[in-house]
Scaffold this motif. Sequence first.
Motif, PDB file in Angstrom:
ATOM      1  N   CYS A  33      79.604  18.732  77.422  1.00 16.12           N
ATOM      2  CA  CYS A  33      78.202  18.989  77.159  1.00 16.12           C
ATOM      3  C   CYS A  33      77.535  17.654  76.845  1.00 16.12           C
ATOM      4  CB  CYS A  33      78.011  19.968  76.015  1.00 16.12           C
ATOM      5  SG  CYS A  33      78.680  19.404  74.455  1.00 16.12           S
ATOM      6  N   ASP A  52      74.867  22.454  78.743  1.00 19.84           N
ATOM      7  CA  ASP A  52      75.829  23.020  77.808  1.00 19.84           C
ATOM      8  C   ASP A  52      77.211  23.110  78.427  1.00 19.84           C
ATOM      9  OD1 ASP A  52      74.620  26.457  78.158  1.00 19.84           O
ATOM     10  OD2 ASP A  52      75.927  25.266  79.444  1.00 19.84           O
ATOM     11  N   ARG A  58      69.572  23.207  79.686  1.00 22.68           N
ATOM     12  CA  ARG A  58      68.812  23.792  78.589  1.00 22.68           C
ATOM     13  C   ARG A  58      67.652  22.884  78.219  1.00 22.68           C
ATOM     14  NH1 ARG A  58      70.558  29.002  77.122  1.00 22.68           N
ATOM     15  NH2 ARG A  58      72.829  29.104  77.211  1.00 22.68           N
ATOM     16  N   TRP A 107      73.457  24.883  71.864  1.00 22.96           N
ATOM     17  CA  TRP A 107      73.449  23.557  72.472  1.00 22.96           C
ATOM     18  C   TRP A 107      72.527  22.607  71.718  1.00 22.96           C
ATOM     19  CZ3 TRP A 107      69.311  20.761  74.190  1.00 22.96           C
ATOM     20  CH2 TRP A 107      68.079  21.442  74.235  1.00 22.96           C
TER      21      TRP A 107
END
Length: 126
Positions: A33, A52, A58, A107
């Motif tokens: 990540c 993530d 994201r 995340w």
Amino acid sequence: QFRPVESGGGSFEAGESLTLSCTGFGFSYSRNCVAWFRQAIGTDREAVAGIDRSGRTRYGDVAKGRFTVSIDSQKKTFDLQMTNLKPDDSAVYYCAADCSRTYGGPWSADYEYGAWGQGTQVTVSS
């Protein structure tokens, strides 16, 4: 080893665009990540955007449709493209990586990342 290093910061005018790049985020590791965070003076660090463990991209609220993240496979960089810059975007931008130890957070939780870069300053003037 994860040793994020950011580049691309500087001084910009409102309305301009810029791209920040991060190397050393573990390009070769699967299910890794990586994310961009930022922190302005007197404020808490906040998540900007990231990828993530599942490989999903994201975006935090601060991205607001103006920012895009991507991985450049040739350069092995994790890039943050920022458009229509605003003075409120002024902050130190950090690249974070290594979520091999998960604490069950999202995340956007900074404690999920074990490696951080030194940050790159972005200053936007009106």
